[in-house]
Scaffold this motif. Structure first.
Motif, PDB file in Angstrom:
ATOM      1  N   LEU A  50       0.846  -1.186   0.000  1.00  0.00           N
ATOM      2  CA  LEU A  50       0.000   0.000   0.000  1.00  0.00           C
ATOM      3  C   LEU A  50       0.879   1.232   0.000  1.00  0.00           C
ATOM      4  CD1 LEU A  50      -0.112   1.187   3.141  1.00  0.00           C
ATOM      5  CD2 LEU A  50      -1.695  -0.676   3.409  1.00  0.00           C
ATOM      6  N   ASN A  51       0.303   2.296  -0.509  1.00  0.00           N
ATOM      7  CA  ASN A  51       1.045   3.552  -0.607  1.00  0.00           C
ATOM      8  C   ASN A  51       0.520   4.557   0.402  1.00  0.00           C
ATOM      9  OD1 ASN A  51       2.828   2.938  -2.832  1.00  0.00           O
ATOM     10  ND2 ASN A  51       0.984   2.876  -4.082  1.00  0.00           N
ATOM     11  N   ILE A  52       1.442   5.393   0.861  1.00  0.00           N
ATOM     12  CA  ILE A  52       1.116   6.513   1.736  1.00  0.00           C
ATOM     13  C   ILE A  52       1.129   7.754   0.853  1.00  0.00           C
ATOM     14  CG2 ILE A  52       1.830   7.859   3.743  1.00  0.00           C
ATOM     15  CD1 ILE A  52       3.358   5.335   4.688  1.00  0.00           C
ATOM     16  N   ILE A  53       0.103   8.582   0.982  1.00  0.00           N
ATOM     17  CA  ILE A  53      -0.005   9.772   0.139  1.00  0.00           C
ATOM     18  C   ILE A  53      -0.254  11.008   1.002  1.00  0.00           C
ATOM     19  CG2 ILE A  53      -0.744   8.549  -1.946  1.00  0.00           C
ATOM     20  CD1 ILE A  53      -3.635   9.164  -1.237  1.00  0.00           C
ATOM     21  N   GLU A  54      -0.079  12.161   0.438  1.00  0.00           N
ATOM     22  CA  GLU A  54      -0.290  13.500   0.956  1.00  0.00           C
ATOM     23  C   GLU A  54       1.012  14.081   1.510  1.00  0.00           C
ATOM     24  OE1 GLU A  54      -4.076  14.395   2.798  1.00  0.00           O
ATOM     25  OE2 GLU A  54      -4.981  12.679   1.779  1.00  0.00           O
ATOM     26  N   ASP A  55       1.084  14.507   2.804  1.00  0.00           N
ATOM     27  CA  ASP A  55       2.283  15.182   3.314  1.00  0.00           C
ATOM     28  C   ASP A  55       3.527  14.284   3.283  1.00  0.00           C
ATOM     29  OD1 ASP A  55       0.752  17.407   3.813  1.00  0.00           O
ATOM     30  OD2 ASP A  55       0.693  17.127   5.983  1.00  0.00           O
ATOM     31  N   VAL A  56       3.326  13.011   3.565  1.00  0.00           N
ATOM     32  CA  VAL A  56       4.402  12.027   3.501  1.00  0.00           C
ATOM     33  C   VAL A  56       4.050  11.067   2.381  1.00  0.00           C
ATOM     34  CG1 VAL A  56       5.592  10.159   4.713  1.00  0.00           C
ATOM     35  CG2 VAL A  56       4.922  12.222   5.959  1.00  0.00           C
ATOM     36  N   TYR A 147      10.369  -9.184  11.687  1.00  0.00           N
ATOM     37  CA  TYR A 147       9.692  -9.572  12.917  1.00  0.00           C
ATOM     38  C   TYR A 147       9.609 -11.095  12.981  1.00  0.00           C
ATOM     39  CZ  TYR A 147       8.061  -4.738  12.990  1.00  0.00           C
ATOM     40  OH  TYR A 147       7.992  -3.372  13.012  1.00  0.00           O
ATOM     41  N   TYR A 148       9.681 -11.634  14.213  1.00  0.00           N
ATOM     42  CA  TYR A 148       9.549 -13.082  14.408  1.00  0.00           C
ATOM     43  C   TYR A 148       8.499 -13.368  15.466  1.00  0.00           C
ATOM     44  CZ  TYR A 148      13.554 -14.414  11.608  1.00  0.00           C
ATOM     45  OH  TYR A 148      14.407 -14.632  10.555  1.00  0.00           O
ATOM     46  N   TYR A 149       7.801 -14.489  15.263  1.00  0.00           N
ATOM     47  CA  TYR A 149       6.868 -15.023  16.262  1.00  0.00           C
ATOM     48  C   TYR A 149       6.771 -16.527  16.026  1.00  0.00           C
ATOM     49  CZ  TYR A 149       3.350 -15.693  12.667  1.00  0.00           C
ATOM     50  OH  TYR A 149       2.687 -16.127  11.554  1.00  0.00           O
ATOM     51  N   ASP A 150       6.756 -17.295  17.077  1.00  0.00           N
ATOM     52  CA  ASP A 150       6.567 -18.747  16.983  1.00  0.00           C
ATOM     53  C   ASP A 150       7.348 -19.377  15.823  1.00  0.00           C
ATOM     54  OD1 ASP A 150       4.792 -18.415  19.078  1.00  0.00           O
ATOM     55  OD2 ASP A 150       3.019 -18.450  17.792  1.00  0.00           O
ATOM     56  N   PHE A 151       8.579 -18.991  15.646  1.00  0.00           N
ATOM     57  CA  PHE A 151       9.441 -19.508  14.585  1.00  0.00           C
ATOM     58  C   PHE A 151       8.995 -19.122  13.181  1.00  0.00           C
ATOM     59  CE2 PHE A 151       9.639 -22.440  18.202  1.00  0.00           C
ATOM     60  CZ  PHE A 151      10.956 -22.239  18.558  1.00  0.00           C
ATOM     61  N   HIS A 152       8.127 -18.129  13.069  1.00  0.00           N
ATOM     62  CA  HIS A 152       7.692 -17.609  11.773  1.00  0.00           C
ATOM     63  C   HIS A 152       8.248 -16.196  11.610  1.00  0.00           C
ATOM     64  CE1 HIS A 152       4.901 -20.880  10.938  1.00  0.00           C
ATOM     65  NE2 HIS A 152       4.491 -20.791  12.187  1.00  0.00           N
ATOM     66  N   LYS A 153       8.359 -15.774  10.355  1.00  0.00           N
ATOM     67  CA  LYS A 153       8.922 -14.464  10.067  1.00  0.00           C
ATOM     68  C   LYS A 153       7.923 -13.636   9.264  1.00  0.00           C
ATOM     69  CE  LYS A 153      12.372 -14.425   7.082  1.00  0.00           C
ATOM     70  NZ  LYS A 153      13.712 -14.437   6.492  1.00  0.00           N
ATOM     71  N   ILE A 154       7.837 -12.362   9.616  1.00  0.00           N
ATOM     72  CA  ILE A 154       7.096 -11.374   8.833  1.00  0.00           C
ATOM     73  C   ILE A 154       8.072 -10.251   8.528  1.00  0.00           C
ATOM     74  CG2 ILE A 154       5.216  -9.704   8.801  1.00  0.00           C
ATOM     75  CD1 ILE A 154       3.791 -11.442  10.893  1.00  0.00           C
ATOM     76  N   ILE A 155       8.122  -9.855   7.273  1.00  0.00           N
ATOM     77  CA  ILE A 155       9.000  -8.756   6.881  1.00  0.00           C
ATOM     78  C   ILE A 155       8.120  -7.593   6.460  1.00  0.00           C
ATOM     79  CG2 ILE A 155      10.767  -7.976   5.260  1.00  0.00           C
ATOM     80  CD1 ILE A 155      11.674 -10.925   5.100  1.00  0.00           C
ATOM     81  N   VAL A 156       8.408  -6.430   7.001  1.00  0.00           N
ATOM     82  CA  VAL A 156       7.691  -5.205   6.619  1.00  0.00           C
ATOM     83  C   VAL A 156       8.734  -4.242   6.077  1.00  0.00           C
ATOM     84  CG1 VAL A 156       6.244  -3.305   7.400  1.00  0.00           C
ATOM     85  CG2 VAL A 156       5.944  -5.578   8.411  1.00  0.00           C
ATOM     86  N   LEU A 157       8.482  -3.780   4.869  1.00  0.00           N
ATOM     87  CA  LEU A 157       9.368  -2.817   4.230  1.00  0.00           C
ATOM     88  C   LEU A 157       8.659  -1.473   4.194  1.00  0.00           C
ATOM     89  CD1 LEU A 157       9.469  -5.723   2.493  1.00  0.00           C
ATOM     90  CD2 LEU A 157      11.473  -4.560   1.616  1.00  0.00           C
ATOM     91  N   ILE A 158       9.391  -0.404   4.445  1.00  0.00           N
ATOM     92  CA  ILE A 158       8.791   0.927   4.399  1.00  0.00           C
ATOM     93  C   ILE A 158       9.794   1.911   3.802  1.00  0.00           C
ATOM     94  CG2 ILE A 158       9.391   1.384   6.826  1.00  0.00           C
ATOM     95  CD1 ILE A 158       6.780   3.159   6.893  1.00  0.00           C
ATOM     96  N   GLY A 159       9.305   2.652   2.851  1.00  0.00           N
ATOM     97  CA  GLY A 159      10.079   3.739   2.257  1.00  0.00           C
ATOM     98  C   GLY A 159       9.282   5.021   2.413  1.00  0.00           C
ATOM     99  N   LEU A 160       9.898   6.072   2.906  1.00  0.00           N
ATOM    100  CA  LEU A 160       9.205   7.325   3.176  1.00  0.00           C
ATOM    101  C   LEU A 160      10.004   8.509   2.628  1.00  0.00           C
ATOM    102  CD1 LEU A 160       8.345   6.869   6.956  1.00  0.00           C
ATOM    103  CD2 LEU A 160       6.768   6.594   5.045  1.00  0.00           C
ATOM    104  N   GLN A 161       9.266   9.525   2.188  1.00  0.00           N
ATOM    105  CA  GLN A 161       9.883  10.805   1.870  1.00  0.00           C
ATOM    106  C   GLN A 161       8.841  11.899   2.038  1.00  0.00           C
ATOM    107  OE1 GLN A 161      11.267  10.068  -2.101  1.00  0.00           O
ATOM    108  NE2 GLN A 161       9.385  10.768  -3.040  1.00  0.00           N
ATOM    109  N   LYS A 162       9.310  13.102   2.291  1.00  0.00           N
ATOM    110  CA  LYS A 162       8.388  14.241   2.437  1.00  0.00           C
ATOM    111  C   LYS A 162       7.906  14.604   1.054  1.00  0.00           C
ATOM    112  CE  LYS A 162       7.926  18.663   4.744  1.00  0.00           C
ATOM    113  NZ  LYS A 162       6.508  18.645   4.617  1.00  0.00           N
ATOM    114  N   ASN A 163       6.605  14.822   0.951  1.00  0.00           N
ATOM    115  CA  ASN A 163       6.013  15.169  -0.346  1.00  0.00           C
ATOM    116  C   ASN A 163       6.136  16.649  -0.612  1.00  0.00           C
ATOM    117  OD1 ASN A 163       4.819  14.657  -2.759  1.00  0.00           O
ATOM    118  ND2 ASN A 163       2.770  14.348  -1.931  1.00  0.00           N
TER     119      ASN A 163
END
Length: 163
Positions: A50-56, A147-163
């Protein structure tokens, strides 16, 4: 409005995402690492973008391996994936569930960013599944949160810049 500080926003985001994922999964989710990369590697598994829009301006990507996606789906829907006979129904339920997780992560992010005076909104998530998915173009700076839980992995990627 505070001065745009990408590191501060990502720090808040990483902590709040850890709390949110723990609540969603009803398990102790821990942030193992944060890496800053230019042009991160391709991604495998289930992906909600998903994308973040407006000020950021930015992108949030939630990446789940198949087992994590199934486990989260089962927890969120109080159903055993293995009991669903139709593969199409399984796929649709998994995709809807990881899309909802991405919506919750993105919603929490823009709420936190608003506390710094940044007006933001998020787009509807795009869901993909596959191997070696190329998500980023050239010269994109991205934080990779593992992130890890119960031997499982979740990866969250985030890229940000000021608009």
């Amino acid at each position: 409005m505070e001065k745009f500080d990408r590191n501060k926003l990502v720090d808040i985001f990483s902590k709040q995402t850890e709390i949110l994922l723990s609540e969603i999964i009803s398990s102790d989710v821990k942030l193992e690492s944060i890496e800053l990369k230019i042009n991160p590697a391709n991604i495998n598994g289930y992906v909600a973008i998903l994308n973040i829009i407006e000020d950021v301006k930015g992108t949030i990507i939630c990446n789940f391996d198949e087992e994590s996606a199934k486990k989260i789906t089962q927890i969120m829907n109080s159903v055993s994936i293995d009991e669903i006979e139709s593969q199409q129904e399984k796929d649709e339920l998994i995709e809807a569930s990881i899309g909802e997780v991405a919506n919750m992560v993105g919603g929490k992010a823009i709420t936190d960013f608003a506390n710094f005076g940044f007006k933001c909104n998020i787009t509807t998530p795009t869901i993909m599944r596959g191997e070696n998915l190329k998500i980023f173009g050239k010269s994109q700076i991205v934080y990779i949160l593992t992130y890890y839980y119960d031997f499982h992995k979740i990866i969250v990627l985030i890229g940000l810049q000021k608009n």
